[in-house]
Scaffold this motif. Structure first.
Motif, PDB file in Angstrom:
ATOM      1  N   LEU A  13       0.834  -1.203   0.000  1.00 19.59           N
ATOM      2  CA  LEU A  13       0.000   0.000   0.000  1.00 19.59           C
ATOM      3  C   LEU A  13       0.872   1.257   0.000  1.00 19.59           C
ATOM      4  N   ILE A  14       2.004   1.167   0.690  1.00 22.61           N
ATOM      5  CA  ILE A  14       2.936   2.288   0.749  1.00 22.61           C
ATOM      6  C   ILE A  14       3.935   2.227  -0.405  1.00 22.61           C
ATOM      7  N   ASN A  15       4.450   1.013  -0.670  1.00 20.50           N
ATOM      8  CA  ASN A  15       5.580   0.894  -1.595  1.00 20.50           C
ATOM      9  C   ASN A  15       5.199   0.708  -3.058  1.00 20.50           C
ATOM     10  N   ASN A  16       3.958   0.323  -3.297  1.00 20.24           N
ATOM     11  CA  ASN A  16       3.493   0.216  -4.681  1.00 20.24           C
ATOM     12  C   ASN A  16       2.054   0.696  -4.708  1.00 20.24           C
ATOM     13  N   SER A  17       1.925   1.985  -4.528  1.00 20.10           N
ATOM     14  CA  SER A  17       0.608   2.556  -4.253  1.00 20.10           C
ATOM     15  C   SER A  17      -0.361   2.413  -5.420  1.00 20.10           C
ATOM     16  N   ARG A  18       0.152   2.064  -6.599  1.00 18.72           N
ATOM     17  CA  ARG A  18      -0.758   1.990  -7.743  1.00 18.72           C
ATOM     18  C   ARG A  18      -1.328   0.601  -7.966  1.00 18.72           C
ATOM     19  N   LEU A  19      -0.821  -0.372  -7.235  1.00 18.38           N
ATOM     20  CA  LEU A  19      -1.320  -1.735  -7.410  1.00 18.38           C
ATOM     21  C   LEU A  19      -2.659  -1.896  -6.688  1.00 18.38           C
ATOM     22  N   SER A  20      -3.696  -2.281  -7.444  1.00 14.61           N
ATOM     23  CA  SER A  20      -5.054  -2.222  -6.869  1.00 14.61           C
ATOM     24  C   SER A  20      -5.485  -3.514  -6.177  1.00 14.61           C
ATOM     25  N   VAL A  21      -4.755  -4.597  -6.413  1.00 22.77           N
ATOM     26  CA  VAL A  21      -5.024  -5.858  -5.712  1.00 22.77           C
ATOM     27  C   VAL A  21      -3.685  -6.380  -5.219  1.00 22.77           C
ATOM     28  N   GLN A  22      -3.493  -6.419  -3.921  1.00 25.99           N
ATOM     29  CA  GLN A  22      -2.185  -6.744  -3.385  1.00 25.99           C
ATOM     30  C   GLN A  22      -2.246  -7.788  -2.275  1.00 25.99           C
ATOM     31  N   PRO A  23      -1.166  -8.585  -2.145  1.00 26.74           N
ATOM     32  CA  PRO A  23      -1.082  -9.507  -1.021  1.00 26.74           C
ATOM     33  C   PRO A  23      -0.726  -8.777   0.261  1.00 26.74           C
TER      34      PRO A  23
END
Length: 140
Positions: free
Chosen positions: A113-123
């Motif tokens: 959420l902090i380090n790849n803020s553009r990824l909309s579905v994350q583990p």
DNA sequence: GCCAACGTTGGC
DNA sequence: GCCAACGTTGGC
């Protein structure tokens, strides 16, 4: 048992709308990013995900559960690779955990959420899941 | 409204 | 296969 985080702009699809869908659940459509798609394809029924409001609010507001595993996105053109999972709302956080809160917590410094803020579905890792639940006032 | 980060596209 | 240009996302 893996944990996830899914993002939505509340103007487009909000937690309240998700709750209103009840047990019928809602297909998480519109993902057009391959990394996000791969994450959707890894999800198993019964796994849980944080529901995050991007742009407006910028906070984790609830927990939902995978009700149906990946299948072709009905909003995508025929033959395209995009998929959706269905989610049902499980519980709201007693206290939403804001992006600011996440940044301020050292245990959460590796969250995508902090380090790849553009990824909309994350583990989300097990430890991160527990930490956010504790901050949000819900059982993990 | 601006801009950084990231992904995609297209010329070479 | 490289890289510049462009579009989109999302925080500020």
């Amino acid at each position: 048992m893996a944990f996830w985080l899914i993002k939505s702009e509340p103007d487009a699809w909000s937690w309240d709308q998700q709750v209103a869908r009840g047990k019928a659940g809602e297909p998480w459509s519109g993902v057009r990013n391959h990394t996000a798609k791969l994450n959707l394809m890894k999800m198993k029924r019964g796994e849980r995900a944080f529901f995050y409001h991007s742009n407006v609010g910028k906070e984790i507001v609830g927990i939902c559960e995978v009700a149906r595993e990946a299948y072709p996105d009905p909003t995508a053109p025929e033959g395209s690779p995009w998929v959706v999972c269905d989610f049902v709302a499980v519980a709201p956080l007693a206290k939403p955990v804001t992006l600011e809160d996440v940044k301020a917590e050292p245990k959460l410094k590796d969250m995508l959420l902090i380090n790849n803020s553009r990824l909309s579905v994350q583990p989300v890792s097990d430890a991160e899941w527990k930490t956010v639940c504790a901050m949000g006032g819900v059982r993990p």
